[in-house]
Write an enzyme that holds these catalytic residues in place. Structure first.
Site, PDB file in Angstrom:
ATOM      1  CE  LYS A 254      -3.702  -1.632   2.832  1.00 21.66           C
ATOM      2  NZ  LYS A 254      -5.056  -1.445   1.699  1.00 21.66           N
ATOM      3  NE  ARG A 328     -11.035  -9.745  -1.424  1.00 19.42           N
ATOM      4  CZ  ARG A 328     -11.467  -8.947  -2.319  1.00 19.42           C
ATOM      5  NH1 ARG A 328     -11.591  -9.211  -3.517  1.00 19.42           N
ATOM      6  NH2 ARG A 328     -11.194  -7.501  -2.189  1.00 19.42           N
TER       7      ARG A 328
HETATM    8  N1  BES Z   1      -7.883  -3.579   4.645  1.00 21.45           N
HETATM    9  C1  BES Z   1      -8.378  -3.224   3.418  1.00 21.45           C
HETATM   10  C2  BES Z   1      -9.722  -2.504   3.103  1.00 21.45           C
HETATM   11  C3  BES Z   1      -9.751  -1.210   3.892  1.00 21.45           C
HETATM   12  C4  BES Z   1      -9.424   0.055   3.125  1.00 21.45           C
HETATM   13  C5  BES Z   1     -10.097  -1.085   5.140  1.00 21.45           C
HETATM   14  C6  BES Z   1      -9.694   1.359   3.766  1.00 21.45           C
HETATM   15  C7  BES Z   1     -10.403   0.133   5.859  1.00 21.45           C
HETATM   16  C8  BES Z   1      -9.978   1.314   5.206  1.00 21.45           C
HETATM   17  C9  BES Z   1      -8.223  -4.431   2.287  1.00 21.45           C
HETATM   18  O1  BES Z   1      -7.551  -5.667   2.641  1.00 21.45           O
HETATM   19  C10 BES Z   1      -7.873  -3.984   1.042  1.00 21.45           C
HETATM   20  O2  BES Z   1      -6.699  -3.569   1.055  1.00 21.45           O
HETATM   21  N2  BES Z   1      -8.769  -4.165  -0.004  1.00 21.45           N
HETATM   22  C11 BES Z   1      -8.332  -3.597  -1.141  1.00 21.45           C
HETATM   23  C12 BES Z   1      -8.920  -4.661  -2.261  1.00 21.45           C
HETATM   24  C13 BES Z   1      -8.260  -4.495  -3.646  1.00 21.45           C
HETATM   25  C14 BES Z   1      -6.953  -4.809  -3.740  1.00 21.45           C
HETATM   26  C15 BES Z   1      -9.151  -5.273  -4.631  1.00 21.45           C
HETATM   27  C16 BES Z   1      -9.004  -2.425  -1.455  1.00 21.45           C
HETATM   28  O3  BES Z   1      -9.789  -1.869  -0.951  1.00 21.45           O
HETATM   29  O4  BES Z   1      -8.266  -1.454  -2.035  1.00 21.45           O
HETATM   30 ZN    ZN Z   2      -5.684  -5.525   2.019  1.00 14.38          ZN
END
Ligand code: BES
Ligand code: ZN
Ligand code: ZN
Length: 481
Positions: A254, A328
């Site tokens: 990230k 997931r």
């Molecule tokens: N933990 C994140 C989602 C999240 C984002 C929680 C902001 C709280 C605040 C999750 O694991 C994630 O990174 N999801 C990605 C999915 C994508 C790679 C398909 C996302 O939401 O960008």
């Molecule tokens: Zn994630």
């Protein structure tokens, strides 16, 4: 956990300098019975300040020989959210007084109204102070002395709300904890501290999970099972939580900005743990099992790579396109394990699953995805009654097919749009026959703003909702396929 509010339920008013707390109804109606002269001077002061008793408004009056905190309640104070909100506002206004010590004389309120008001005040008084080296507890603490006939620490409703508060506070604490202090092993230890409530707690470590074939979940992980058996032989309601104690994104790293927020990527697991704590503390007469998958998502020499194929416990294969879609994978194994081992009457999972749910719903509602309209109705009602609100989102074949992989049974991400929905479709592939709902709480686990009963930071979202769901449980069917 700490609470700034010290509640004293006693017949006696405190001595020394304190604030008299009075609820005021519409038309500046003083609820407690006061002496004539005292009431007359309050009425005059309210007139000058144009204070009419509108619900939620507060006014502090520093008068010659007494200080008053007036809290408006409108036409009538109802049990439930109304009383909780008033209690929260009462706490915040009392904290802002010079004395920070209050006395609430007998108001002749119904017992449930009183219990909910005090519950709201305690929710508002919660704060997390674990890592300050200097705290002036004398300066920070607020006390409220409450005189109400029959209301004391032994009262059943007071004990019930106290147990629920403990659950909410536990969830908030877990969410606040930074990831260097709360990692899977420590989280599992915290769960074990709930055993004295009469819970069976099992912790599965990595070798145990490997043996079960949990190829989707593995890493520095733990799976915790918290089993509350208050209902005899009945099949349990299962609560399942995503517990990513830190989400860097893994090899699909990230960006740095805001990454610190990912310490609360275990908000789903915290909600399940807090709910189990509350239900056990309240000794509810139902069977409820909580299962949480705990991992850290880190880049490392042995980390999963984009393109890797893993086999989940169910036997299905997953092509990991993006290692940041890790929640997931954790839930895939946790859901399959829960369904096959416990054969629950329904499963509800909570997860800070996608950023996309914030794009869809903002920070007001959590997203609800389900294979059962009947379960949706129960959850929505529980959400409305606890102010932990849910909005149902669509699912279906058109979204599900976006998960098609050329090399495995599925990819772990869909296309660029509808990301929360394809995430839900992914989870649904790991549920066989059970009525199931997935709550995406990415917008709700943490808040930058305070509300009357939820101070900013870790909200404990989901604890009150799940507690209410279990209280109002009715059997549900899944939709016809
Ligand atoms: N933990 C994140 C989602 C999240 C984002 C929680 C902001 C709280 C605040 C999750 O694991 C994630 O990174 N999801 C990605 C999915 C994508 C790679 C398909 C996302 O939401 O960008
Ligand atoms: Zn994630
Ligand atoms: Zn995550």
């Amino acid at each position: 956990m700490a609470n700034k509010l010290k509640l004293i339920l006693s017949e006696n008013a405190p001595t020394g300098d304190f604030v008299t707390v009075c609820l005021i109804g519409d038309g500046a109606r003083i609820v407690p019975r006061l002496e004539k002269a005292e009431a007359a001077s309050l009425i005059a002061a309210m007139g000058k300040a144009q204070f009419t008793g509108k619900s939620g408004k507060t006014l502090t009056l520093y008068m010659e020989d007494n200080t008053y905190l007036l809290v408006g309640i409108g036409e009538k104070l109802e049990a439930g959210l109304d009383a909780e909100t008033i209690g929260g506002k009462l706490f915040t206004a009392l904290e802002a007084t010079a004395q920070k010590r209050g006395h609430m004389p007998d108001h002749g309120l119904a017992e449930d109204v009183m219990a909910d008001l005090l519950f709201g005040a305690r929710l508002a008084g919660y704060h997390f102070e674990e890592y300050f080296t200097e705290t002036d507890s004398a300066k920070e603490s607020v006390s409220l002395n409450v005189t109400a006939p029959g209301i004391n620490d032994e009262h059943a409703l007071i004990q019930d709300r106290n147990a629920l508060f403990e659950g909410v506070a536990m969830a908030r604490d877990l969410v606040f904890e930074p990831a260097n202090k709360l990692y899977p092993e420590v989280f599992a230890e915290r769960c074990k501290t709930l055993a004295p409530l009469g819970l069976e707690i099992e912790v599965l470590d990595e070798p145990a999970m490997q043996k079960l074939g949990m190829g989707a979940l593995l890493g520095e992980s733990r799976l915790v099972v918290m089993n509350w058996k208050g209902g005899g032989d009945e099949a349990p309601v299962a609560l399942v939580g995503k517990g990513v104690t830190f989400d860097t994104g893994g090899i699909s790293l990230k960006p740095a900005k805001g990454m610190e927020d990912m310490k609360w990527d275990m908000g789903g697991a915290a909600a399940v743990t807090g709910a189990i704590c509350a239900l056990a503390g309240r000794k509810v007469k139902r069977n409820v099992v909580g299962v949480i998958g705990l991992v850290e998502n880190m880049p490392d020499g042995n980390a999963q790579r984009p393109g890797d194929v893993v086999t989940a416990m169910s036997g299905k294969t997953i092509e990991v396109i993006n290692t940041d879609a890790e929640g997931r994978l954790v839930l895939a194994d946790a859901l399959h394990y829960t369904e096959t081992r416990f054969k629950p009457r329904a499963m509800v999972n909570l997860a800070t699953l996608t950023g996309a749910i914030l794009v869809s719903l903002g920070k007001e509602y959590a997203g609800m995805f389900t294979n059962s309209n009947e379960l949706a109705a129960l959850l929505s009602a529980a959400g409305e009654r606890t102010e932990e609100k849910l909005w149902q989102m669509p699912m279906g074949e058109a979204y599900d097919k976006m998960l098609k992989s050329h090399i495995a049974d599925m990819k772990n991400i869909g296309g660029p749009y509808g990301g929360s929905i394809t995430a839900a479709c992914f989870l649904e592939r790991f549920v066989e026959n059970t009525p199931w709902a997935h709550l995406d709480i990415a917008g709700k686990a943490w808040s930058d703003k305070s509300t009357p009963t939820v101070p900013k930071g870790g909200t404990g979202f989901g604890v009150r909702l799940l507690n209410r769901l279990v209280d109002e449980w009715k059997d549900v069917n899944r939709n016809e396929k």
